[in-house]
Design a protein around this motif. Structure first.
Motif, PDB file in Angstrom:
ATOM      1  N   THR A  22       0.654  -1.251   0.000  1.00 56.78           N
ATOM      2  CA  THR A  22       0.000   0.000   0.000  1.00 56.78           C
ATOM      3  C   THR A  22       0.704   1.348   0.000  1.00 56.78           C
ATOM      4  OG1 THR A  22      -0.782  -1.555   1.461  1.00 56.78           O
ATOM      5  CG2 THR A  22      -1.762   0.674   1.496  1.00 56.78           C
ATOM      6  N   THR A  23       0.437   2.519  -0.986  1.00 56.32           N
ATOM      7  CA  THR A  23       1.263   3.652  -1.340  1.00 56.32           C
ATOM      8  C   THR A  23       1.171   4.771  -0.308  1.00 56.32           C
ATOM      9  OG1 THR A  23       0.999   3.120  -3.664  1.00 56.32           O
ATOM     10  CG2 THR A  23       1.580   5.383  -3.155  1.00 56.32           C
ATOM     11  N   THR A  24       2.328   5.392   0.073  1.00 57.39           N
ATOM     12  CA  THR A  24       2.330   6.512   1.002  1.00 57.39           C
ATOM     13  C   THR A  24       2.322   7.805   0.235  1.00 57.39           C
ATOM     14  OG1 THR A  24       4.730   6.528   1.079  1.00 57.39           O
ATOM     15  CG2 THR A  24       3.614   5.154   2.697  1.00 57.39           C
ATOM     16  N   HIS A  25       1.991   8.907   0.898  1.00 54.34           N
ATOM     17  CA  HIS A  25       1.859  10.198   0.240  1.00 54.34           C
ATOM     18  C   HIS A  25       2.518  11.287   1.070  1.00 54.34           C
ATOM     19  CE1 HIS A  25      -1.131   8.552  -2.561  1.00 54.34           C
ATOM     20  NE2 HIS A  25      -1.567   7.897  -1.503  1.00 54.34           N
ATOM     21  N   LEU A  26       2.967  12.359   0.422  1.00 53.53           N
ATOM     22  CA  LEU A  26       3.419  13.546   1.111  1.00 53.53           C
ATOM     23  C   LEU A  26       2.217  14.268   1.688  1.00 53.53           C
ATOM     24  CD1 LEU A  26       6.059  15.107  -1.317  1.00 53.53           C
ATOM     25  CD2 LEU A  26       6.479  13.697   0.691  1.00 53.53           C
ATOM     26  N   ASN A  27       2.467  15.245   2.551  1.00 52.78           N
ATOM     27  CA  ASN A  27       1.350  16.026   3.064  1.00 52.78           C
ATOM     28  C   ASN A  27       0.696  16.800   1.925  1.00 52.78           C
ATOM     29  OD1 ASN A  27       2.496  18.867   2.923  1.00 52.78           O
ATOM     30  ND2 ASN A  27       4.066  17.860   4.146  1.00 52.78           N
ATOM     31  N   GLU A  28      -0.577  17.156   2.116  1.00 52.86           N
ATOM     32  CA  GLU A  28      -1.358  17.754   1.033  1.00 52.86           C
ATOM     33  C   GLU A  28      -0.799  19.098   0.589  1.00 52.86           C
ATOM     34  OE1 GLU A  28      -3.753  16.427  -0.788  1.00 52.86           O
ATOM     35  OE2 GLU A  28      -3.246  14.616   0.308  1.00 52.86           O
ATOM     36  N   GLU A  29      -0.225  19.850   1.535  1.00 50.75           N
ATOM     37  CA  GLU A  29       0.324  21.158   1.173  1.00 50.75           C
ATOM     38  C   GLU A  29       1.457  21.013   0.175  1.00 50.75           C
ATOM     39  OE1 GLU A  29       2.434  25.060   3.283  1.00 50.75           O
ATOM     40  OE2 GLU A  29       1.626  23.420   4.484  1.00 50.75           O
ATOM     41  N   ASP A 284       8.269  11.956 -13.060  1.00 48.52           N
ATOM     42  CA  ASP A 284       9.354  12.279 -12.134  1.00 48.52           C
ATOM     43  C   ASP A 284       8.793  12.843 -10.832  1.00 48.52           C
ATOM     44  OD1 ASP A 284      12.362  13.106 -11.676  1.00 48.52           O
ATOM     45  OD2 ASP A 284      11.218  14.954 -11.350  1.00 48.52           O
ATOM     46  N   ARG A 285       7.836  13.758 -10.931  1.00 49.69           N
ATOM     47  CA  ARG A 285       7.223  14.359  -9.741  1.00 49.69           C
ATOM     48  C   ARG A 285       6.424  13.321  -8.957  1.00 49.69           C
ATOM     49  NH1 ARG A 285       9.914  17.770  -7.856  1.00 49.69           N
ATOM     50  NH2 ARG A 285      11.345  16.429  -8.981  1.00 49.69           N
ATOM     51  N   ALA A 286       5.727  12.439  -9.660  1.00 49.60           N
ATOM     52  CA  ALA A 286       4.942  11.410  -8.980  1.00 49.60           C
ATOM     53  C   ALA A 286       5.838  10.445  -8.214  1.00 49.60           C
ATOM     54  CB  ALA A 286       4.087  10.651  -9.995  1.00 49.60           C
ATOM     55  N   LEU A 287       7.012  10.134  -8.765  1.00 50.88           N
ATOM     56  CA  LEU A 287       7.968   9.299  -8.043  1.00 50.88           C
ATOM     57  C   LEU A 287       8.489  10.037  -6.821  1.00 50.88           C
ATOM     58  CD1 LEU A 287      10.024   7.751 -10.999  1.00 50.88           C
ATOM     59  CD2 LEU A 287       8.324   6.597  -9.561  1.00 50.88           C
ATOM     60  N   ARG A 288       8.761  11.315  -6.967  1.00 44.77           N
ATOM     61  CA  ARG A 288       9.252  12.125  -5.856  1.00 44.77           C
ATOM     62  C   ARG A 288       8.242  12.175  -4.717  1.00 44.77           C
ATOM     63  NH1 ARG A 288      13.474  13.880  -2.930  1.00 44.77           N
ATOM     64  NH2 ARG A 288      12.991  15.856  -1.892  1.00 44.77           N
ATOM     65  N   ILE A 293       4.259   4.613  -5.870  1.00 43.91           N
ATOM     66  CA  ILE A 293       4.755   3.559  -4.984  1.00 43.91           C
ATOM     67  C   ILE A 293       5.263   4.199  -3.695  1.00 43.91           C
ATOM     68  CG2 ILE A 293       5.337   1.827  -6.733  1.00 43.91           C
ATOM     69  CD1 ILE A 293       8.218   2.889  -6.709  1.00 43.91           C
ATOM     70  N   SER A 294       5.377   3.408  -2.660  1.00 40.53           N
ATOM     71  CA  SER A 294       5.839   3.919  -1.372  1.00 40.53           C
ATOM     72  C   SER A 294       7.314   4.274  -1.417  1.00 40.53           C
ATOM     73  CB  SER A 294       5.612   2.866  -0.290  1.00 40.53           C
ATOM     74  OG  SER A 294       6.481   1.754  -0.497  1.00 40.53           O
ATOM     75  N   GLY A 295       7.767   5.020  -0.425  1.00 41.57           N
ATOM     76  CA  GLY A 295       9.184   5.346  -0.319  1.00 41.57           C
ATOM     77  C   GLY A 295      10.050   4.108  -0.216  1.00 41.57           C
ATOM     78  N   HIS A 343      17.971  12.915  -9.935  1.00 38.66           N
ATOM     79  CA  HIS A 343      18.814  12.918  -8.743  1.00 38.66           C
ATOM     80  C   HIS A 343      18.005  12.414  -7.557  1.00 38.66           C
ATOM     81  CE1 HIS A 343      21.322  14.593  -5.478  1.00 38.66           C
ATOM     82  NE2 HIS A 343      22.305  14.476  -6.345  1.00 38.66           N
ATOM     83  N   GLN A 344      18.635  11.600  -6.718  1.00 42.57           N
ATOM     84  CA  GLN A 344      17.914  10.985  -5.615  1.00 42.57           C
ATOM     85  C   GLN A 344      17.460  11.989  -4.558  1.00 42.57           C
ATOM     86  OE1 GLN A 344      16.916   8.288  -6.667  1.00 42.57           O
ATOM     87  NE2 GLN A 344      18.013   6.596  -5.741  1.00 42.57           N
ATOM     88  N   GLU A 345      18.094  13.148  -4.514  1.00 39.83           N
ATOM     89  CA  GLU A 345      17.669  14.206  -3.596  1.00 39.83           C
ATOM     90  C   GLU A 345      16.957  15.333  -4.339  1.00 39.83           C
ATOM     91  OE1 GLU A 345      21.073  15.430  -1.348  1.00 39.83           O
ATOM     92  OE2 GLU A 345      21.494  13.397  -0.635  1.00 39.83           O
ATOM     93  N   ASP A 346      16.552  15.072  -5.563  1.00 36.96           N
ATOM     94  CA  ASP A 346      15.753  15.987  -6.376  1.00 36.96           C
ATOM     95  C   ASP A 346      16.526  17.228  -6.823  1.00 36.96           C
ATOM     96  OD1 ASP A 346      13.297  16.434  -7.673  1.00 36.96           O
ATOM     97  OD2 ASP A 346      12.626  17.822  -6.117  1.00 36.96           O
ATOM     98  N   LYS A 347      17.850  17.163  -6.779  1.00 37.04           N
ATOM     99  CA  LYS A 347      18.627  18.343  -7.143  1.00 37.04           C
ATOM    100  C   LYS A 347      18.627  18.601  -8.646  1.00 37.04           C
ATOM    101  CE  LYS A 347      21.699  18.197  -3.130  1.00 37.04           C
ATOM    102  NZ  LYS A 347      23.105  18.071  -2.658  1.00 37.04           N
TER     103      LYS A 347
END
Length: 378
Positions: A22-29, A284-288, A293-295, A343-347
């Motif tokens: 089951t997939t996790t999400h960032l906060n809505e903001e 790319d943004r959806a993966l971030r 998928i979950s982290g 980049h793994q840290e989104d740089k």
């Protein structure tokens, strides 16, 4: 004058290194902020960053100097640095390239297979260490080949095919038929060595179909494209005309030397997708954001398990190839080349799509290095 000198210097650096290969999400903001950024960028025809103005101008100048034909996208932490089209989408019709044109992305398709498999793992419908004989009881060595091995190119499956006409529509069973040969392995035992195998990823696509009860195309639409907001991507197995698909060229593009047309069903899950630069950036943004998928699943996907050639490989991604702390994948078909680096840290994210055989996709590594260097000094 200083900006002009900076631009010239950066172009010189790029020219020096251009042939390296089951997939996790960032906060809505956070999600709303990211979605707003993508929507704003989607509604902009082209982007030349004001924040990274000198860098953006330099990348643009380099791409023009190299006669790049396609679309280039460079971003950093959700901010677009460069989004520009170059050259021609169709020489005969004198149709200029636009950021809305679609391209066949070839093996960049492989990470979509990995995401699909990991979604099914999260749902408890698959496990990475299970063998595949329950899906293909007649396939030799299926009781030894695992999902993990297929994802990491360590199954040993022979990657050739017996197709003679690549312009006609083929079925999934046509594509994976070589897996059912008695001599279907390069090596005596699966899991002992690595060899790049499109066939392995096509078998994974067929497994997704069996487990989900959907065609792979429909599965992608429901579980990846729609959640990510990707409206200009697909797996066109029926070979229908795609309105904004660029025309592929090999040889001299100025002479309009069109490449041989391959039916998209031939590429299937290992390399059959088409997309746009902006749609891939939405991915790319959806993966971030862990939308797909979950982290934890993302970490599984992007860690190194084996080596293909001289580069580490995870699930559908090369790991730290060219630039540390990145995952990337190239795609190559006749007349179509692509590169997706993140980049793994989104740089930095770099997406290059071209409809010309002679374009260098490995310049993406140098673009990434320049963005990283810019961030260190800013």
């Amino acid at each position: 004058m200083k900006k002009r000198v900076g631009c010239i210097c950066l172009v010189a650096v790029l020219t020096l290194f251009g042939g390296c290969a089951t997939t996790t999400h960032l906060n809505e903001e956070a999600r709303e902020k990211s979605s707003k950024q993508v929507e704003e960028q989607e509604n902009t025809t082209t982007v030349m960053s004001g924040h990274y103005q000198t860098l953006a101008q330099s990348l643009d100048a380099y791409l023009k100097e190299r006669a790049f034909n396609g679309v280039a996208l460079v971003a950093s932490e959700g901010e677009m640095v460069l989004l520009q089209p170059y050259g021609m989408a169709n020489v005969k019709n004198q149709e200029a390239m636009s950021v809305d044109h679609q391209f066949h992305i070839a093996s960049v398709s492989k990470s979509f297979v990995a995401v699909s498999i990991l979604q099914l793992v999260e749902e408890g419908k698959l496990s990475l260490d299970q063998t595949i004989e329950s899906y293909f009881p007649d396939m030799p060595h299926a009781d030894q080949i695992t999902i993990h091995q297929l994802l990491t190119h360590t199954s040993g499956l022979y990657s050739g095919d017996d197709l003679t006409d690549y312009s006609r529509e083929v079925s999934v069973m046509d594509v994976i038929a070589p897996a059912f040969k008695a001599s279907n392995l390069y090596y005596e035992e699966p899991g002992t060595q690595s060899i790049y195998s499109n066939l392995g990823y096509d078998v994974l696509g067929a497994i997704v179909e069996q487990v989900s009860g959907q065609t792979y195309s429909d599965y992608l639409e429901e579980h990846i494209f729609q959640p990510a907001g990707m409206t200009d991507s697909g797996l066109n197995v029926s070979g229908e005309e795609i309105e904004h698909l660029a025309t592929a060229y090999n040889g001299n593009i100025t002479n309009g030397d069109e490449a041989k047309v391959l039916h998209p069903s031939f590429g299937y899950s290992s390399g059959g997708l088409h997309s746009t630069a902006m749609d891939l950036y939405k991915y790319d943004r959806a993966l971030r954001e862990n939308t797909l998928i979950s982290g934890e699943s993302y970490r599984l996907m992007t860690q190194a398990y084996t080596t293909i050639g001289t580069s580490a490989y995870g699930y559908g991604w090369f790991v730290n190839a060219g630039v540390e702390n990145t995952v990337s994948h190239t795609g190559n078909l006749i007349g179509w080349h692509s590169m997706f680096l993140r980049h793994q840290e989104d740089k930095v994210t770099v997406i290059l799509l071209t409809n010309h055989d002679e374009s260098d996709m490995y310049m993406a590594y140098n673009f990434a290095r320049l963005v990283l260097a810019e961030k260190e000094t800013s």
